[in-house]
Design an enzyme around this catalytic site. Sequence first.
Site, short mmCIF file in Angstrom:
data_model
loop_
_atom_site.label_atom_id
_atom_site.label_comp_id
_atom_site.label_asym_id
_atom_site.label_seq_id
_atom_site.Cartn_x
_atom_site.Cartn_y
_atom_site.Cartn_z
N HIS A 1 1.77 4.50 -2.90
CA HIS A 1 1.84 5.96 -2.71
C HIS A 1 3.16 6.51 -3.26
O HIS A 1 3.19 7.62 -3.80
CB HIS A 1 1.72 6.30 -1.22
CG HIS A 1 0.33 6.19 -0.68
ND1 HIS A 1 -0.75 6.77 -1.28
CD2 HIS A 1 -0.16 5.58 0.44
CE1 HIS A 1 -1.85 6.53 -0.58
NE2 HIS A 1 -1.52 5.79 0.46
N GLU B 1 -6.71 6.63 -0.86
CA GLU B 1 -6.55 5.43 -0.04
C GLU B 1 -7.22 4.23 -0.69
O GLU B 1 -6.70 3.12 -0.66
CB GLU B 1 -7.12 5.67 1.36
CG GLU B 1 -6.35 6.70 2.17
CD GLU B 1 -4.86 6.38 2.26
OE1 GLU B 1 -4.51 5.21 2.49
OE2 GLU B 1 -4.06 7.31 2.06
N HIS C 1 0.84 -1.21 0.00
CA HIS C 1 0.00 0.00 0.00
C HIS C 1 0.87 1.25 0.00
O HIS C 1 0.63 2.20 -0.76
CB HIS C 1 -0.91 -0.04 1.23
CG HIS C 1 -1.75 1.17 1.43
ND1 HIS C 1 -3.10 1.20 1.13
CD2 HIS C 1 -1.46 2.41 1.91
CE1 HIS C 1 -3.59 2.40 1.41
NE2 HIS C 1 -2.60 3.15 1.90
N GLU C 2 1.91 1.26 0.82
CA GLU C 2 2.79 2.44 0.89
C GLU C 2 3.64 2.58 -0.37
O GLU C 2 3.91 3.70 -0.81
CB GLU C 2 3.68 2.34 2.14
CG GLU C 2 2.91 2.31 3.45
CD GLU C 2 1.88 3.42 3.58
OE1 GLU C 2 2.14 4.53 3.06
OE2 GLU C 2 0.82 3.18 4.15
#
Length: 669
Positions: free
Chosen positions: A178, A254, A174-175
């Site tokens: 980003h 998100e 997930h990071e």
Amino acid sequence: MNFFDYQDKARRNSTLLVALFSLAVLGLIGITTLFIALLTHYSRGQDSASLVQMITELGWDTIAGIAATISAIIAIASYFRLRQLAAGGRAIAESLGGKKINIAPNTLAEQRALNVVEEMALASGTPVPDVYVIEDAAINAFAAGYKPTDAVIGLTRGCIEQLSREELQGVVAHEFSHIFNGDMRLNIRIVGLLHGILIIGLVGGWLIRGGHFGGRDSRGRAALFGIGAGLLVIGYTGTFFGNLIKSAVSRQREYLADASAVQFTRSNRGIAGALKKIGGHTAGSNLQATNASEFSHMYFASSLKHSLLGLFATHPPLAARITRLDPQWKGFRATSRPEPQAPSGAGLAGVAGAAPVSQLDQAETHPGATGQRATNNTYQAQLNQVMETVDNNIAAPSPTQLEFGRNLLSRAPESLKAAAHDPFAARALVYGLLMSPEQQALQLDILTRSAHPAVLREFAKLQPALAQMPEEYRLPLVDLSIPALKALAPQQYQIFKRNVIKLLRADGKVEVREWALYRVLMHALESTPDRHRKIDTRKNRSGSVTDAQQFLLAAMAHADNTEYLVAKRAFEAGARALGITPVPLPAGSDITLQRLDKAIAIASDTAPLQKPLLLKALATTLAHDGVIAGREIELLRAIADCLDCPMPPVPGTSPAGAASTGCLSAHTS
């Protein structure tokens, strides 16, 4: 939506963010003007009047002065905060009390977390980011920085100790999304702009305190108190609207990052399990650091306990995120018990976590491992792999590439992995990767005269492992070394850089393989572009970018072709793929180190949606001779890296040790 679409959208979001905050500033100017008009009117004891009359009484000069003052205050405060965050993700991680663990993880949980991050970095073809552990029982994480080369990943103590490996992989993926999707730069800009608006409220607080503790003049104290109260209200009004903008931008991103994490790991169990565990965890995701709220929009999950009707929620509700990932989910179950860790007797080296793979998997995911090409690995299959990687796997590794990252980390020689995590030994490792058998005596003499004696001792220890190391480990080992090299003191780094350049130029020329390693290294360690290389191109930007792209095609054409006509045909094929009319192919001797560096700096201005076309044109050029050599893939990876397009390894291509005679002149052009 792929990586390039996300990058283009991030640019548009940055423009939109500036526009929205400009409207907020205009609103603050209007509210301040109204407040001063009311204060001025009633301080004179005048009769009631309409708001328009009160504002008119101020005069346009006063209104212009108010606008200039408010704008200046916000601009100066925002600039000051952004300057504080100029170091990128490191500044944010350290402000939250984070401790970097890349060089010396202290626990099994820290080692496991570092392994997960390194595996994903190697699989995606990016330098390993700095990993920080935040001493907080909450389960949370963040990615911060301006671009992938200065990114950090922050993980709370609760995150690395409470989550299983699969769940931790989901959070880290997930990071990484980003990092790849351009969200980090936007997040830092939000912090700076919000600080500019908040400063008005802080000034109001100072004036209120001045009203309490000022001089003997009661009227003066009252005036200070009144002005301070007004500015406090104005400041927090601006913060209210600023937080609304921040929350609206963050929530949608998100959902996108959750979807990207599933695509990255090819499983929804990990990230869904992490979100479920947050919901049932005693500490949840609420960070306790005093300034945690300033960075609330950067976290994996919301760090705020309450928000007004959800208006200030920087993240979607946990239940909504989980339901999207796992439609069969039935609700939270309380848990505060940590996941079982590896037995203490296993040691840090036993926590790599890579699952055993069959011999077939190894042959597919670890090119060159068997010392020969697989029988079904035809040229067309190789070309398809390269084009598939450029088309669909930039910042989105396939399952095969993810498995490659795990295998590479678990099978790399232990001495070389250990060297990559130590600042002294990492320098020796890079020196060793730049050594060539033909020039080794000359290069060793250079190091003896200019390198630190301790580094030379480390180099001597690494030489046996380097001599037996398969060539496909070259760029991954550089990626692993980046956090340790970033820890060098400025003077140490300058000596290291000079030595690298001396080794490159030892024989009066720079081989393609050497230049590729050098560019990956410098791009990761020096994230600020070479602005001076673009100065003479500003008047004709589009033409200069096209010229730079053609020069890169020429470098690729000469990379593995000694005959000019063969290189010319490859160059023309690449130009056709790029959709431009080819210029005469420069001679191989014209492809110098300085010119390539300048071409890379200019080509980095290529629009995001045009970058895949450039990469495919480069791939067409390298494949035109019917052979796809590993060193050509290294060059393609280095160019993609400098264009901020993370390119994963390409399974199925020939070993990096395939013959390659392409050289660059080491002298200035």
